[in-house]
Design a protein around this motif. Structure first.
Motif, short mmCIF file in Angstrom:
data_model
loop_
_atom_site.label_atom_id
_atom_site.label_comp_id
_atom_site.label_asym_id
_atom_site.label_seq_id
_atom_site.Cartn_x
_atom_site.Cartn_y
_atom_site.Cartn_z
N ILE A 122 -14.25 62.16 80.01
CA ILE A 122 -13.43 62.92 79.17
C ILE A 122 -12.39 62.00 78.59
O ILE A 122 -11.93 61.36 79.51
N ASP A 123 -11.98 61.91 77.51
CA ASP A 123 -10.89 61.08 76.89
C ASP A 123 -9.49 61.49 77.50
O ASP A 123 -9.32 62.72 78.03
N SER A 124 -8.74 60.69 77.44
CA SER A 124 -7.21 61.09 78.02
C SER A 124 -6.40 61.22 76.70
O SER A 124 -5.08 61.31 76.98
N ASP A 125 -6.92 61.43 75.63
CA ASP A 125 -6.22 61.70 74.30
C ASP A 125 -6.10 63.07 73.74
O ASP A 125 -5.58 63.03 72.61
N SER A 126 -6.84 63.87 74.30
CA SER A 126 -6.77 65.14 73.77
C SER A 126 -6.39 66.20 74.99
O SER A 126 -7.04 66.89 75.42
N PRO A 127 -4.98 66.58 75.15
CA PRO A 127 -4.43 67.27 76.10
C PRO A 127 -4.53 68.79 75.77
O PRO A 127 -4.34 69.48 76.72
N THR A 128 -4.96 69.31 74.81
CA THR A 128 -5.14 70.64 74.44
C THR A 128 -6.50 71.39 74.17
O THR A 128 -6.76 72.42 73.68
N VAL A 129 -7.63 70.34 74.67
CA VAL A 129 -9.04 70.72 74.62
C VAL A 129 -9.03 72.28 75.24
O VAL A 129 -8.33 72.46 76.58
N PRO A 130 -9.56 73.09 74.58
CA PRO A 130 -9.64 74.70 75.32
C PRO A 130 -10.38 74.56 76.68
O PRO A 130 -11.42 73.93 76.72
N LYS A 131 -9.91 75.23 77.62
CA LYS A 131 -10.61 75.45 78.99
C LYS A 131 -11.98 75.90 78.70
O LYS A 131 -12.99 75.49 79.36
N ALA A 132 -12.34 76.91 77.59
CA ALA A 132 -13.62 77.14 77.56
C ALA A 132 -14.48 76.21 77.27
O ALA A 132 -15.74 76.45 77.58
N ALA A 133 -14.16 75.10 76.41
CA ALA A 133 -14.97 74.08 76.18
C ALA A 133 -15.44 73.23 77.49
O ALA A 133 -16.63 72.82 77.66
N PHE A 134 -14.48 73.20 78.48
CA PHE A 134 -14.99 72.31 79.68
C PHE A 134 -15.88 73.36 80.45
O PHE A 134 -16.69 72.91 81.17
N GLU A 135 -15.58 74.43 80.46
CA GLU A 135 -16.39 75.47 81.06
C GLU A 135 -17.87 75.69 80.39
O GLU A 135 -18.66 75.75 81.46
N GLN A 136 -17.92 75.61 79.18
CA GLN A 136 -19.34 75.43 78.62
C GLN A 136 -20.04 74.40 79.08
O GLN A 136 -21.05 74.26 79.28
N ALA A 137 -19.12 73.10 78.99
CA ALA A 137 -19.98 71.83 79.61
C ALA A 137 -20.51 72.19 80.92
O ALA A 137 -21.69 71.66 81.17
N VAL A 138 -19.75 72.55 81.75
CA VAL A 138 -20.29 72.52 83.23
C VAL A 138 -21.46 73.60 83.44
O VAL A 138 -22.28 73.40 83.93
#
Length: 250
Positions: A122-138
């Motif tokens: 994950i990049d360190s330049d995108s502090p507002t990525v929605p939690k839902a996007a991370f949950e979908q990835a997992v």
């Protein structure tokens, strides 16, 4: 606070069901991070904002179930730069390799070798990525079968790449730092016969224009025009930007 440092091959039982969520980050030193934001910011402000990005991304990842957070950092030996910036259970693992694609592949190899069932870089330049996007990835990486997960960025790159196996093909023959990175990665995956799952489109903050988008999102409550869902509230970044209203206004 000192964090556990992982080393490739030092597997621990119980990680096979976990997705490692690894932020790819430089040690947040003045003049070494977010230098393209100076101007409109000073180098000191850019480094301070980078720390806010790191804190918010890490805090957001800590709320994702089925995942374990860490920072894959450079340079090796500068672990102390992350003291007290991350949630207590976060881990550190050093980057290796020279070119960008080499570092990404090495990170995937080393983290998977620690026993995790999957990894998201994950990049360190995108502090507002929605939690839902991370949950979908997992969730996508937890399904049976092999695949990669990509979070495309508005600039043509990606803010996340998730893998169950360290596929060298998706890091080779890529024109890095261009608007074609995401599409080239998808093409490399297709050539290798690997399924690709796309996450919601988001954005990196790396210049004055994208800093203005971030300000609009966090300070003015304006969702980015290309966004289909609301982003993470990023409280550390929001507080910092609130004190820089005039500087970041475009």
């Amino acid at each position: 606070m000192g964090y556990q440092i992982l080393r490739s091959g030092e597997g621990v039982g119980g990680r096979a069901s976990q997705c490692a969520m690894a932020i790819m980050a430089k040690a947040p030193r003045v003049g070494k991070v977010k230098t393209r934001l100076a101007p409109p910011l000073t180098l000191e402000q850019s480094a301070a904002l980078n720390i806010c990005f790191l804190k918010d991304t890490a805090d957001g990842l800590a709320k994702v179930s089925g995942a374990e957070g860490m920072v894959c950092y450079t340079p090796a030996g500068d672990e102390a730069a992350f003291d007290d910036l991350l949630p207590a259970k976060f881990k550190l693992i050093a980057q290796r390799g020279d070119k960008f694609g080499e570092r990404l592949l090495a990170a995937a190899e080393d983290i998977l070798a620690c026993g995790y069932g999957s990894v998201c870089l994950i990049d360190s330049d995108s502090p507002t990525v929605p939690k839902a996007a991370f949950e979908q990835a997992v969730a996508e990486l937890a399904r049976e079968g092999d695949r990669i997960v990509l979070g495309p960025s508005q600039d043509g790159g990606y803010y996340l790449i998730g893998l169950k196996l360290a596929h060298a093909a998706v890091f080779e023959n890529i024109t890095w730092s261009t608007a074609s990175v995401c599409e080239e990665t998808i093409e490399r995956a297709r050539e290798a016969g690997i399924e690709v799952v796309r996450l919601p489109l988001w954005y990196d903050v790396d210049d004055g224009a994208t800093l203005a988008i971030l300000r609009g999102e966090l300070i003015d409550g304006k969702m980015p025009e290309f966004a289909g869902i609301a982003g993470y509230e990023a409280p550390h970044t929001k507080e910092f930007l609130a004190g820089l209203r005039e500087i970041v206004a475009v």
